[in-house]
Design an enzyme around this catalytic site. Structure first.
Site, PDB file in Angstrom:
ATOM      1  N   LYS A 204      11.025  13.188  53.970  1.00 29.40           N
ATOM      2  CA  LYS A 204       9.815  13.987  54.195  1.00 29.40           C
ATOM      3  C   LYS A 204       9.050  13.456  55.396  1.00 29.40           C
ATOM      4  O   LYS A 204       8.694  14.213  56.318  1.00 29.40           O
ATOM      5  CB  LYS A 204       8.922  13.959  52.954  1.00 29.40           C
ATOM      6  N   ASP A 222       6.903  18.633  50.584  1.00 28.29           N
ATOM      7  CA  ASP A 222       5.905  17.885  49.808  1.00 28.29           C
ATOM      8  C   ASP A 222       5.669  18.640  48.507  1.00 28.29           C
ATOM      9  O   ASP A 222       6.386  19.578  48.175  1.00 28.29           O
ATOM     10  CB  ASP A 222       4.615  17.684  50.605  1.00 28.29           C
TER      11      ASP A 222
END
Length: 337
Positions: A204, A222
């Site tokens: 991420k 997320d």
């Protein structure tokens, strides 16, 4: 002589009995005829009574019906959707979000790849606003990986304390700064394979840095992105890497970075976790999860956040095209008296 007159008397008596029998039959028939209309009338009276009872029962049932809780819209059976139809709907959602958020951007303040990398690590388990309010002091003291790697842990902990989990984050920041200094010449690498080797950096964080500091397309999964991807029917996966892989198959690579921003923007402003503002959602007709949140337009409008709700955004220094207000800096600590 005496026997002869007795025959007519017997005959007469027989005739009398026969007449009496006929009279009894006629009387019984008349009685039956009189009872028939009465039974018919009774039947007619009974029928309306039964009908009235049935009507009353129906009304009673109808009166009780509203008391039963109506089934939620989300529980309604959905028509099976083909893969092709889902992909078309997903890409239309992306186009609609692009019109709704033409100013979508990363909501962390940064001026170079190192600042974005550090800010993204700090954003774990806290808001981007809190990170943006914390990093000005941090980067004023240690603007480069070399400066941060030389920072005493206690001092670094104190600088990043407002973001929470400051001890674990301090360990990650010292580790990645030292790795950048020792292995990458003090520069943030521009490859995912290199970025994920840094302490505290996963896919991420790497995709955030690659997409926004180097222009390399990446999907940032997320909590907001994962939630909306499942609500939109793009994936059923919970694992972030599986979500990323599923979504990557739907959209062209050139869209990945901006798609991430748009979906995250929508998740923060409209499609909230606990109570989505379905009644104020521009893509409601395209969303299979419509009805999970507030559907009344006026009530839903009150749930909107940030610029859509007339409130400041998360960046202290937002892009020039941002239509909302900049976030306020962190209030100075109150001096002890």
């Amino acid at each position: 002589m005496n026997a002869t007159p007795e025959k007519p008397a017997a005959a007469k008596k027989a005739v009398t009995k026969k007449a009496a029998a006929k009279k009894a039959v006629a009387k019984k028939a008349a009685a039956t005829a009189e009872q028939a209309p009465a039974k018919k009338t009774a039947a007619r009276k009974t029928a309306p009574a039964k009908k009235a009872t049935a009507t009353k029962t129906a009304k009673t049932a109808a009166g009780k019906a509203p008391a039963k809780k109506a089934p939620a819209k989300k529980a309604a059976a959905r028509k099976p959707e083909s893969r092709v139809a889902m992909v078309r709907r997903a890409r239309r959602i992306n186009r609609e979000l692009a019109e709704l958020y033409p100013y979508a951007h990363p909501e962390l303040d940064f001026t170079n790849p190192f600042e974005l990398l550090v800010a993204t690590v700090l954003s774990a388990q806290t808001t981007d606003l809190r990170v943006n309010q914390t990093t000005p002091r941090l980067f004023a003291v240690c603007p480069t990986p070399e400066d941060m790697a030389a920072m005493p842990p206690e001092k670094l902990e104190e600088l990043i304390r407002p973001t929470g989990f400051f001890r674990a984050k301090t360990k990650s920041l010292l580790g990645l700064s030292a790795a950048l200094r020792d292995r990458f010449g003090g520069e943030v690498p521009g490859r995912l394979e290199d970025l994920v080797t840094l302490p505290g950096v996963g896919r991420k964080t790497a995709n955030v840095v690659l997409g926004n500091a180097f222009g390399v397309p990446g999907i940032t999964v997320d909590t907001h992105f994962g939630r909306l991807a499942r609500r939109f029917g793009w994936t059923t996966a919970e694992d972030a890497e599986k979500v990323e892989a599923d979504v990557a198959e739907i959209f062209p690579k050139s869209e990945w970075t901006m798609l991430s921003h748009r979906v995250v923007f929508h998740g923060r402003r409209v499609c909230h976790s606990r109570k989505p503002a379905c009644g104020a959602c521009a893509i409601a007709p395209l969303c299979p999860a419509y009805g999970e949140g507030e559907t009344d337009p006026e009530k839903a409008k009150k749930l909107l956040k940030y610029e859509l709700g007339g409130q400041p955004g998360q960046r202290l220094k937002p892009p020039a095209d941002y239509p909302g207000q900049p976030a306020p800096p962190m209030a100075p600590p109150v001096a002890a008296s």
